[in-house]
Write a protein that holds these residues in place. Sequence first.
Motif, PDB file in Angstrom:
ATOM      1  N   GLU A  81      90.714  26.921  56.999  1.00  0.00           N
ATOM      2  CA  GLU A  81      89.964  27.743  57.948  1.00  0.00           C
ATOM      3  C   GLU A  81      90.638  29.083  58.240  1.00  0.00           C
ATOM      4  O   GLU A  81      90.061  29.930  58.935  1.00  0.00           O
ATOM      5  CB  GLU A  81      89.763  26.974  59.258  1.00  0.00           C
ATOM      6  CG  GLU A  81      91.015  26.784  60.101  1.00  0.00           C
ATOM      7  CD  GLU A  81      91.905  25.626  59.663  1.00  0.00           C
ATOM      8  OE1 GLU A  81      92.887  25.352  60.373  1.00  0.00           O
ATOM      9  OE2 GLU A  81      91.592  24.989  58.621  1.00  0.00           O
ATOM     10  N   LEU A  82      91.830  29.303  57.710  1.00  0.00           N
ATOM     11  CA  LEU A  82      92.561  30.526  58.019  1.00  0.00           C
ATOM     12  C   LEU A  82      92.163  31.674  57.090  1.00  0.00           C
ATOM     13  O   LEU A  82      91.703  31.485  55.980  1.00  0.00           O
ATOM     14  CB  LEU A  82      94.070  30.289  57.925  1.00  0.00           C
ATOM     15  CG  LEU A  82      94.669  29.332  58.946  1.00  0.00           C
ATOM     16  CD1 LEU A  82      96.196  29.361  58.869  1.00  0.00           C
ATOM     17  CD2 LEU A  82      94.212  29.658  60.367  1.00  0.00           C
ATOM     18  N   ARG A  83      92.381  32.909  57.603  1.00  0.00           N
ATOM     19  CA  ARG A  83      92.099  34.127  56.853  1.00  0.00           C
ATOM     20  C   ARG A  83      93.373  34.956  56.772  1.00  0.00           C
ATOM     21  O   ARG A  83      93.991  35.245  57.792  1.00  0.00           O
ATOM     22  CB  ARG A  83      91.040  34.978  57.559  1.00  0.00           C
ATOM     23  CG  ARG A  83      89.755  34.275  57.898  1.00  0.00           C
ATOM     24  CD  ARG A  83      88.857  35.198  58.715  1.00  0.00           C
ATOM     25  NE  ARG A  83      87.637  34.529  59.142  1.00  0.00           N
ATOM     26  CZ  ARG A  83      86.545  34.441  58.394  1.00  0.00           C
ATOM     27  NH1 ARG A  83      86.543  34.999  57.193  1.00  0.00           N
ATOM     28  NH2 ARG A  83      85.471  33.815  58.824  1.00  0.00           N
ATOM     29  N   TYR A  84      93.743  35.348  55.585  1.00  0.00           N
ATOM     30  CA  TYR A  84      94.894  36.223  55.407  1.00  0.00           C
ATOM     31  C   TYR A  84      94.467  37.444  54.597  1.00  0.00           C
ATOM     32  O   TYR A  84      93.568  37.367  53.757  1.00  0.00           O
ATOM     33  CB  TYR A  84      96.026  35.485  54.673  1.00  0.00           C
ATOM     34  CG  TYR A  84      96.938  34.690  55.567  1.00  0.00           C
ATOM     35  CD1 TYR A  84      96.481  34.098  56.733  1.00  0.00           C
ATOM     36  CD2 TYR A  84      98.274  34.513  55.233  1.00  0.00           C
ATOM     37  CE1 TYR A  84      97.320  33.353  57.537  1.00  0.00           C
ATOM     38  CE2 TYR A  84      99.132  33.768  56.045  1.00  0.00           C
ATOM     39  CZ  TYR A  84      98.638  33.192  57.198  1.00  0.00           C
ATOM     40  OH  TYR A  84      99.479  32.466  57.997  1.00  0.00           O
ATOM     41  N   ALA A  85      95.152  38.549  54.845  1.00  0.00           N
ATOM     42  CA  ALA A  85      94.820  39.805  54.178  1.00  0.00           C
ATOM     43  C   ALA A  85      95.242  39.836  52.718  1.00  0.00           C
ATOM     44  O   ALA A  85      94.960  40.811  52.021  1.00  0.00           O
ATOM     45  CB  ALA A  85      95.465  40.982  54.919  1.00  0.00           C
ATOM     46  N   ASP A  86      95.911  38.785  52.262  1.00  0.00           N
ATOM     47  CA  ASP A  86      96.277  38.714  50.841  1.00  0.00           C
ATOM     48  C   ASP A  86      95.735  37.441  50.189  1.00  0.00           C
ATOM     49  O   ASP A  86      96.247  36.996  49.178  1.00  0.00           O
ATOM     50  CB  ASP A  86      97.788  38.815  50.653  1.00  0.00           C
ATOM     51  CG  ASP A  86      98.551  37.717  51.372  1.00  0.00           C
ATOM     52  OD1 ASP A  86      97.943  36.969  52.168  1.00  0.00           O
ATOM     53  OD2 ASP A  86      99.777  37.605  51.151  1.00  0.00           O
ATOM     54  N   TYR A  87      94.676  36.878  50.769  1.00  0.00           N
ATOM     55  CA  TYR A  87      94.034  35.689  50.191  1.00  0.00           C
ATOM     56  C   TYR A  87      92.637  36.035  49.702  1.00  0.00           C
ATOM     57  O   TYR A  87      91.783  36.473  50.468  1.00  0.00           O
ATOM     58  CB  TYR A  87      93.948  34.550  51.215  1.00  0.00           C
ATOM     59  CG  TYR A  87      95.008  33.502  51.016  1.00  0.00           C
ATOM     60  CD1 TYR A  87      94.716  32.261  50.472  1.00  0.00           C
ATOM     61  CD2 TYR A  87      96.335  33.769  51.364  1.00  0.00           C
ATOM     62  CE1 TYR A  87      95.704  31.302  50.278  1.00  0.00           C
ATOM     63  CE2 TYR A  87      97.330  32.818  51.170  1.00  0.00           C
ATOM     64  CZ  TYR A  87      97.005  31.592  50.626  1.00  0.00           C
ATOM     65  OH  TYR A  87      97.989  30.646  50.431  1.00  0.00           O
ATOM     66  N   GLY A  88      92.430  35.837  48.388  1.00  0.00           N
ATOM     67  CA  GLY A  88      91.131  35.993  47.774  1.00  0.00           C
ATOM     68  C   GLY A  88      90.832  34.777  46.917  1.00  0.00           C
ATOM     69  O   GLY A  88      91.358  33.693  47.147  1.00  0.00           O
ATOM     70  N   PHE A  89      90.024  34.956  45.885  1.00  0.00           N
ATOM     71  CA  PHE A  89      89.687  33.827  45.013  1.00  0.00           C
ATOM     72  C   PHE A  89      88.986  34.345  43.764  1.00  0.00           C
ATOM     73  O   PHE A  89      88.504  35.475  43.722  1.00  0.00           O
ATOM     74  CB  PHE A  89      88.786  32.818  45.739  1.00  0.00           C
ATOM     75  CG  PHE A  89      87.402  33.338  46.080  1.00  0.00           C
ATOM     76  CD1 PHE A  89      86.295  32.980  45.311  1.00  0.00           C
ATOM     77  CD2 PHE A  89      87.192  34.180  47.169  1.00  0.00           C
ATOM     78  CE1 PHE A  89      85.025  33.442  45.627  1.00  0.00           C
ATOM     79  CE2 PHE A  89      85.925  34.660  47.489  1.00  0.00           C
ATOM     80  CZ  PHE A  89      84.832  34.281  46.715  1.00  0.00           C
ATOM     81  N   ARG A  90      88.961  33.516  42.740  1.00  0.00           N
ATOM     82  CA  ARG A  90      88.084  33.757  41.594  1.00  0.00           C
ATOM     83  C   ARG A  90      87.297  32.481  41.333  1.00  0.00           C
ATOM     84  O   ARG A  90      87.652  31.413  41.828  1.00  0.00           O
ATOM     85  CB  ARG A  90      88.842  34.260  40.365  1.00  0.00           C
ATOM     86  CG  ARG A  90      89.722  33.307  39.647  1.00  0.00           C
ATOM     87  CD  ARG A  90      90.356  33.996  38.417  1.00  0.00           C
ATOM     88  NE  ARG A  90      91.445  34.894  38.791  1.00  0.00           N
ATOM     89  CZ  ARG A  90      91.831  35.951  38.055  1.00  0.00           C
ATOM     90  NH1 ARG A  90      91.213  36.232  36.925  1.00  0.00           N
ATOM     91  NH2 ARG A  90      92.820  36.706  38.441  1.00  0.00           N
ATOM     92  N   VAL A  91      86.225  32.600  40.585  1.00  0.00           N
ATOM     93  CA  VAL A  91      85.329  31.466  40.429  1.00  0.00           C
ATOM     94  C   VAL A  91      85.334  30.945  38.988  1.00  0.00           C
ATOM     95  O   VAL A  91      85.602  31.688  38.045  1.00  0.00           O
ATOM     96  CB  VAL A  91      83.890  31.816  40.846  1.00  0.00           C
ATOM     97  CG1 VAL A  91      83.785  31.910  42.353  1.00  0.00           C
ATOM     98  CG2 VAL A  91      83.431  33.115  40.200  1.00  0.00           C
ATOM     99  N   LEU A  92      85.037  29.675  38.872  1.00  0.00           N
ATOM    100  CA  LEU A  92      84.985  28.963  37.593  1.00  0.00           C
ATOM    101  C   LEU A  92      83.555  28.515  37.336  1.00  0.00           C
ATOM    102  O   LEU A  92      82.868  28.071  38.259  1.00  0.00           O
ATOM    103  CB  LEU A  92      85.931  27.774  37.636  1.00  0.00           C
ATOM    104  CG  LEU A  92      85.973  26.826  36.434  1.00  0.00           C
ATOM    105  CD1 LEU A  92      87.375  26.223  36.278  1.00  0.00           C
ATOM    106  CD2 LEU A  92      84.946  25.678  36.568  1.00  0.00           C
TER     107      LEU A  92
END
Length: 216
Positions: free
Chosen positions: A198-209
Amino acid sequence: MGSAGGRPDEAPPHEVTVRSFLLGRTPVTNAEYAAFVAEGGAPEPPWWRSPAFGAPDQPVVGVTWLEAAAYARWLADTTGGRWRLPTEAEWERAARGGLVGAATAWGDALPHGEVPESSLDGPWPAGRGRPNGFGLLDMGTIVHEWCLDWYQADYYAVAPRVEPRGPDEGVRRASRGGSWRHHVRWSPPSARSSLPPELRYADYGFRVLEEPGDAR
């Protein structure tokens, strides 16, 4: 998978088998995430309108694991494909680029200029670097990337050798990759990290599969 020379949670090194898959060449960008936000799939991330974070080609950050997973479901509904977040095993397989035991996604050393050395106020644009052996960009740099699995520090000791997907429950979700705001802005393919979903960080993203229809 794993490393004998990394942190304790990277041990022991072991072989795993995963089915074939397709992975986004870069982390999901602001431009790609914007349609999801516009359709009400998630609120604007906290840094969405900040000049240091809002360029269309920057990776979207400040997204919770729940929102990243929801984006993948939205993408599946929109395109008809089978989209989701990658597991740790799939991410590491992709990051290695066909290499076994290499220190980076490109071999024994980071390519010159792969990560900026100057002071940064936000992530650099996605896709600016050199592709690894699978044609993937930014693997292990720019942002931590959410993975599908729950995180467990000693999971490798009990993980199945075919299609490992993490423990059945937990309090933190696994993530992989480096960070634009760290002193060292990249991480080896085997390096693990985690964060409560549930947390948000300014250096957290993602890519999708995407799972191919004939994946074996």
